[in-house]
Enzyme design. Sequence first.
Site, short mmCIF file in Angstrom:
data_model
loop_
_atom_site.label_atom_id
_atom_site.label_comp_id
_atom_site.label_asym_id
_atom_site.label_seq_id
_atom_site.Cartn_x
_atom_site.Cartn_y
_atom_site.Cartn_z
N SER A 128 0.76 -1.23 -0.26
CA SER A 128 0.10 -0.08 -0.05
C SER A 128 0.99 1.22 0.01
O SER A 128 1.90 1.06 0.61
CB SER A 128 -1.05 0.01 1.20
OG SER A 128 -1.34 1.18 1.56
N TYR A 155 -2.17 -1.56 11.11
CA TYR A 155 -2.26 -2.23 9.81
C TYR A 155 -1.00 -1.59 8.73
O TYR A 155 -0.58 -2.45 8.27
CB TYR A 155 -3.71 -1.50 9.09
CG TYR A 155 -3.70 -1.59 7.95
CD1 TYR A 155 -3.94 -2.72 6.74
CD2 TYR A 155 -3.30 -0.39 7.12
CE1 TYR A 155 -3.80 -2.64 5.81
CE2 TYR A 155 -3.43 -0.19 5.77
CZ TYR A 155 -3.65 -1.43 4.91
OH TYR A 155 -3.59 -1.50 3.48
N LYS A 159 1.84 -3.91 6.75
CA LYS A 159 2.28 -3.89 5.19
C LYS A 159 3.96 -3.63 5.42
O LYS A 159 4.76 -4.19 4.54
CB LYS A 159 1.66 -2.79 4.64
CG LYS A 159 0.10 -2.96 4.27
CD LYS A 159 0.11 -3.99 3.31
CE LYS A 159 -1.37 -4.55 3.23
NZ LYS A 159 -1.63 -5.98 2.58
C1 UD1 Z 1 -6.70 4.18 3.92
C2 UD1 Z 1 -5.50 3.66 4.26
C3 UD1 Z 1 -4.74 2.75 3.55
C4 UD1 Z 1 -5.27 1.76 3.23
C5 UD1 Z 1 -6.95 1.84 2.85
C6 UD1 Z 1 -7.46 0.77 2.72
C7 UD1 Z 1 -4.51 5.59 5.86
C8 UD1 Z 1 -3.88 6.85 5.91
N1 UD1 Z 1 -4.83 4.99 4.60
O1 UD1 Z 1 -6.59 4.93 2.92
O2 UD1 Z 1 -3.48 2.77 4.01
O3 UD1 Z 1 -4.87 0.94 2.39
O4 UD1 Z 1 -7.51 2.90 3.79
O5 UD1 Z 1 -8.79 0.60 3.43
O6 UD1 Z 1 -5.20 5.30 6.73
N2 UD1 Z 1 -12.88 10.30 3.57
C9 UD1 Z 1 -14.01 11.14 3.88
N3 UD1 Z 1 -15.18 10.54 4.52
C10 UD1 Z 1 -15.54 9.40 4.61
C11 UD1 Z 1 -14.27 8.50 4.17
C12 UD1 Z 1 -13.15 9.00 3.91
O7 UD1 Z 1 -14.04 12.48 3.83
O8 UD1 Z 1 -16.42 8.95 5.04
C13 UD1 Z 1 -11.78 10.88 2.82
C14 UD1 Z 1 -10.68 10.52 3.94
O9 UD1 Z 1 -10.48 11.57 4.80
C15 UD1 Z 1 -9.44 10.49 2.61
C16 UD1 Z 1 -10.23 10.03 1.62
O10 UD1 Z 1 -11.56 10.31 1.84
O11 UD1 Z 1 -8.89 11.67 2.55
C17 UD1 Z 1 -9.77 8.53 1.38
O12 UD1 Z 1 -10.19 7.87 2.53
P1 UD1 Z 1 -10.29 6.22 2.52
O13 UD1 Z 1 -11.09 5.64 1.53
O14 UD1 Z 1 -10.53 5.86 3.86
O15 UD1 Z 1 -8.92 5.95 1.98
P2 UD1 Z 1 -7.43 6.31 2.74
O16 UD1 Z 1 -7.50 6.97 3.93
O17 UD1 Z 1 -6.80 7.11 1.67
#
Ligand code: UD1
Length: 348
Positions: A128, A155, A159
């Site tokens: 990742s 987690y 990795k």
């Molecule tokens: C996270 C993990 C990543 C993992 C992936 C798999 C971190 C930094 N990254 O990715 O290592 O492989 O999950 O599950 O922990 N967001 C919102 N509202 C929501 C959900 C998400 O605003 O309800 C935003 C988050 O703040 C982020 C983006 O959407 O900026 C993507 O979030 P998400 O899909 O959870 O992925 P990551 O956090 O990038």
Amino acid sequence: MKKAKVLVTGGTGYIGAHTAVELFNAGYEVLLADNFSNSSPDVLDGIEKITGEKPLFEEVDCSDINAFGLLFEKHPDIRAAIHFAAYKAVGESVEKPVMYYRNNLFSLINLIELMNRQNRSSIVFSSSCTVYGQPAKENLPVSENAPLQPATSPYGRTKQICEDILKDSAMAYRDKLNVILLRYFNPIGAHPSAFIGELPRGVPQNLLPYITQTAAGLRDFLSVYGNDYSTPDGSCIRDYIYVCDLAKAHVAAMERLLEKSEEMKDNIEYFNLGTGKGLSVLELIDLFKKSTGVDVPYRITGRRAGDVEQVWADPTLANEVLGWRATTPVEEVLASAWKWEKKLRGIN
Ligand code: UD1
């Protein structure tokens, strides 16, 4: 006549299932292994509907060496493995670190041990972009040479440790083990057929499943975790990559390991898998509306602990060496996710 038999651990999971389809399309004999800890047997039917063939499947917990060993006894002709089997929820890993270390580390260690009993073995590992943490601005987009950062969750640490285990193993078993590590950015979307897609358990933690469930009326609104970051619109930026494009990169990696290993510069290689383009949370919401015509109510809430502000990939190495590129337009990807959600909910 099929190509080599490839074991796909975590084969009924989100990325595993899409990869199984692409491996099948490329002519490989595919053996899926899973214990359904975060997936369902229905996924096997979905794969069969797409490929027209029932996939070979073994129900097994890869962290149990005896059970996993029996799979290898039953299938002595496994030539290579793609290792997806792992827990992946960041928040849960903070609450249950031992469970994460046990599952994610033991599964990989067992796989290496069992594959090593063969003359030659090839492993593709599902890593990742979390290993880069928040890269310095001058390192964006992130290439494989960017410095790795200490993980912010158990987690993420699994990795990194798995990458280290593979690195040490590749060095020690130079004459018999070849490894490709794939560092995914943010996989999204579903197979265009809508026979397989992402199936989050409970309340989705990831952005796109939350968006599609909100669009489908299951959730009242989406929480946008912060609009005060130092990005153009204040929300976080990620590199969203279509799961089918991502799946195809695994086929390219498999071909490199099995058919072109003499081209490998070392017996372990690392590739970033992303589109090369960053999108903010607010941009993604907007694009979802443009591609599906469906509005997603949202509210700006506080930042989520541990979130990285902005990260996107430099996929040049994968483009050039694997001959692979993420090509599907994001609008199409978002439409595929919506088609899948509608199918799950019985919406027309
Ligand atoms: C996270 C993990 C990543 C993992 C992936 C798999 C971190 C930094 N990254 O990715 O290592 O492989 O999950 O599950 O922990 N967001 C919102 N509202 C929501 C959900 C998400 O605003 O309800 C935003 C988050 O703040 C982020 C983006 O959407 O900026 C993507 O979030 P998400 O899909 O959870 O992925 P990551 O956090 O990038």
